[in-house]
Design an enzyme around this catalytic site. Structure first.
Site, PDB file in Angstrom:
ATOM      1  N   THR A 158       0.878  -1.189   0.000  1.00 10.43           N
ATOM      2  CA  THR A 158       0.000   0.000   0.000  1.00 10.43           C
ATOM      3  C   THR A 158       0.907   1.229   0.000  1.00 10.43           C
ATOM      4  OG1 THR A 158      -0.233  -0.135   2.407  1.00 10.43           O
ATOM      5  CG2 THR A 158      -1.985  -1.107   1.073  1.00 10.43           C
ATOM      6  N   LYS A 184       4.073  -6.819   3.876  1.00 14.76           N
ATOM      7  CA  LYS A 184       3.834  -5.393   3.599  1.00 14.76           C
ATOM      8  C   LYS A 184       3.558  -4.669   4.914  1.00 14.76           C
ATOM      9  CE  LYS A 184       0.404  -3.365   3.175  1.00 14.76           C
ATOM     10  NZ  LYS A 184      -0.378  -2.513   4.142  1.00 14.76           N
ATOM     11  N   THR A 195      -1.552  -2.927  10.333  1.00 17.19           N
ATOM     12  CA  THR A 195      -1.778  -3.240   8.918  1.00 17.19           C
ATOM     13  C   THR A 195      -0.575  -3.869   8.343  1.00 17.19           C
ATOM     14  OG1 THR A 195      -3.240  -1.458   8.504  1.00 17.19           O
ATOM     15  CG2 THR A 195      -2.384  -2.505   6.596  1.00 17.19           C
ATOM     16  N   GLU A 285       6.279   4.789   7.806  1.00 17.96           N
ATOM     17  CA  GLU A 285       5.940   6.011   7.088  1.00 17.96           C
ATOM     18  C   GLU A 285       6.788   7.194   7.562  1.00 17.96           C
ATOM     19  OE1 GLU A 285       1.418   4.763   5.834  1.00 17.96           O
ATOM     20  OE2 GLU A 285       1.724   5.930   7.649  1.00 17.96           O
ATOM     21  N   ASN A 409       0.124  10.871   6.099  1.00 21.67           N
ATOM     22  CA  ASN A 409      -1.121  10.477   6.738  1.00 21.67           C
ATOM     23  C   ASN A 409      -2.184  11.553   6.809  1.00 21.67           C
ATOM     24  OD1 ASN A 409      -0.877   7.654   7.437  1.00 21.67           O
ATOM     25  ND2 ASN A 409       0.981   8.362   8.459  1.00 21.67           N
ATOM     26  N   SER A 414      -6.308   5.837   4.183  1.00 18.36           N
ATOM     27  CA  SER A 414      -6.048   4.426   4.480  1.00 18.36           C
ATOM     28  C   SER A 414      -7.188   3.832   5.271  1.00 18.36           C
ATOM     29  CB  SER A 414      -4.752   4.273   5.249  1.00 18.36           C
ATOM     30  OG  SER A 414      -4.911   4.676   6.586  1.00 18.36           O
TER      31      SER A 414
END
Lengths: 414, 414
Positions: A158, A184, A195, A285, A409, A414
């Site tokens: 993603t 991932k 996630t 991230e 973000n 998401s």
């Protein structure tokens, strides 16, 4: 769009094939354009599977589907994964989408829908339109190959900035077996997996009950020891598939997870999952630092882990790391708020090998300039002695908290 | 340097005097230049006090000092607060600094050191050099005035961008009494109070044991219901001082916290502490949104609070708010990770009055454009029904997570 992580590997490993496993990925256009977002993995008949699933109270229907299959001890004939849409909190339409996906794969693969394992990752709350990619999914039937590992790892991404692959060759009772893994991340990463999708494949002939234990154990020391932002997702899934293709080479039937003939295999599996877990953190991230937090001297491992995560999840600690500021007072704060017993008068802190605090105050040899120079490194170690002389210890891995995280973000859906 | 919060009040309230309370602040140069950083509050003889202190396992020696005084039921003759240095994790030197500060104030005020309450806020881990500001502290003895409330509120600020003051006039058994309060935030704000100082002053004649209960109760519904970054500090202190100056006007002696004659006073105190708690959130580091999270329909208030804080502390929720993105999937995620029972099939979410999700999926009337328009407001309400039909409910207040937060905390040494 998003800058590649500074920790992305210079080159991707080429994974060997695993007997009984074939893969294919395609562009289904679920959310992303111009990249593969749908994965089919085919297993030879008789493949066994164990798994670990999110503890979220709002799990996606794909997670519920897998949980139900694992509980019934189903064999696996296929795995279908899509990225771009998590199909979570989508009500009956979400449940129907899961059934339809399993049905389509079952038809092409010639198995029951209950032999098809599923995972979805991406946006929460938007119904997954399976009919829109049904033909693409059917087309994957003809496309599977034993070597499409990189394609597979890319199709499940993603906000990941690099695909995550790892492989280990090991032995069971002297017979060589292979374990491959793809994973991932990369936001919503926290204990209990967040996630995070990881799929592990071996040709060892291991029964489902044993795989379940192996999977739980290896996740505890890898994917459950990492955190990017303390958020946990609706879709976490780790599945460990064993095709048994190495059976022909004389691997014995093993059912006891503590059988000593499994020792090397377990070590290799732990190494592999920790490798993948580190890759997930290293693609956290917006990160600029890869941070190891090691705590010892606590009463129990659980206490040590609570302290380590309190440090690893603290926004004030993580922003200080982003600013390359050796602000050890914030580590004291995070230790203090963890809520477990410590001895503040014996507490000690190190940055790497640099003693920072000891005996309830700053270390007499501490020099801010030295610590500030250390903080400029890409990889950092924060070490804490909880002061109690206990055997409780834990290591967790995390990132810093940067403008990049906010950039990603505040916009990414998401 | 740091931009003033968009929620700073247009003008500061002018607080009335509280009989038996006099205050003075000075520039002691502890860390900040060109601003007051040292506060002395003098109480008339016989002032009683109750308090609530940080639950951190690494509390500062000033916190330990106050805890010991509260446990011994000491009266209060003075309060000394410094900003710029938290004197936390400073070993024996920190303990000595506390004793020396109390000693100096006791000498000038003509009381015992154990009549002097103390609080320090600022950098952790650096010894507080009391000798460097001893003369300034002594000088405050002559400077106290009944009206120096704004000076006092400014002297306790760290990264706060505005001073926090509030006052209520109320009655006990028909007799008018006053409650004044000052507070400071503004990072490390989390349940159990975080780097938060609040000092409350009333002329009501209330005994220490009762004040202790009143303070605990009012903190539970105000300062323990706010979060900026989920971090909890070493120095949180809320003290409620009662001088008894209103005794002359005929307020009866009350010892039972549930005495109905205290009802108005308790309401006024709750209003005042909630006002100050909101001000603390509204000055949260880098905030652009003031967010109320309301959860109901849970089994218990504790469950509802766990869900509310899970939402309010989630970096993914907070960055979405910063981006004005009505990303309700992240709220589902945060509800799911709270670890308490919910019914996902009956779960519902509203942004203000806009129904977002209901019955386990997106609400049929939900329109993203409407929600996106709502998100542009400065003050937001996220409402969640936990789906269980229970009476458990809770409200908490928080901020968004912005580039401003990173800017402040990657550099500021707290």
């Amino acid at each position: 769009m998003t800058k590649t992580s500074p920790f992305a590997p210079a080159s991707l490993p080429t994974l060997p094939s695993v007997g009984g496993v074939a893969l294919a990925a395609a562009e289904a256009g679920i959310r992303y354009q111009g990249r593969k977002d749908l994965l089919l993995v085919r297993f030879a008949e008789g493949a066994e599977v164990g798994g670990a699933l999110t503890t979220s109270r709002t799990p996606s229907p794909a997670v519920n589907w897998c949980r139900s299959l694992l509980n019934s001890g189903r064999h696996a004939r296929a795995l279908v994964v899509n990225s771009g849409n998590a199909n979570a909190f989508t009500g009956q339409r979400g449940v129907d989408a899961v059934h339809l996906t399993a049905q389509i794969a079952a038809e092409t693969e010639g198995c029951a829908p209950e032999d098809v394992f599923l995972a979805s990752t991406g946006v929460i709350g938007e119904p997954l339109e399976v009919s829109a990619f049904a033909d693409t999914l059917r087309g994957l039937h003809e496309a599977v190959r034993p070597d499409a590992w990189e394609d597979a790892a890319r199709a499940i991404m993603t906000t990941d900035t690099f695909p995550k692959l790892a492989s280990r060759t090991t032995q069971i009772d002297g017979v060589e077996v292979t374990i491959n893994g793809i994973a991932k991340g990369s936001g919503m990463i926290a204990p209990n997996m967040a996630t995070m999708l990881a799929f592990l494949f071996t040709d060892a002939p291991l029964p489902g009950g044993l795989l379940q234990t192996l999977c739980t154990d290896t996740v505890a020391q890898s994917f459950n020891r990492i955190t990017v932002d303390s958020d946990t997702s609706t879709s976490d899934t780790v599945l460990l598939f064993a095709t048994g293709a190495a059976r022909d080479r004389g691997v014995p039937e093993i059912t006891d997870p503590h059988d000593s003939r499994l020792e090397e295999f377990r070590l290799a599996l732990d190494e592999l999952t920790l490798d993948l877990a580190h890759q997930v953190v290293q693609d956290g991230e917006g990160l600029t630092k890869f941070v190891t937090v090691r705590v010892d001297g606590a009463h129990t491992d659980e206490d040590a882990q609570a302290i380590a995560f309190s440090i690893a999840n603290s926004p004030l600690v993580k922003t200080a790391l982003a600013g390359e500021d050796p602000n050890w007072g914030r580590i004291i704060m995070a230790v203090g708020k963890a809520g477990v017993e410590i001895d503040p008068d014996e507490l000690a802190i190190w940055f790497g090998e640099i003693p920072v605090a000891a005996g309830g105050e700053v270390h007499p040899d501490y020099e801010e300039a030295e610590a500030a120079a250390y903080m400029k490194r890409d990889e950092l170690l924060i070490r804490v002695y909880a002061g109690l002389g206990g055997a409780g210890a834990a290591t967790v891995w995390t990132t810093d908290l940067t403008h990049g995280y906010i950039d990603i973000n505040a916009d990414y859906r998401s």
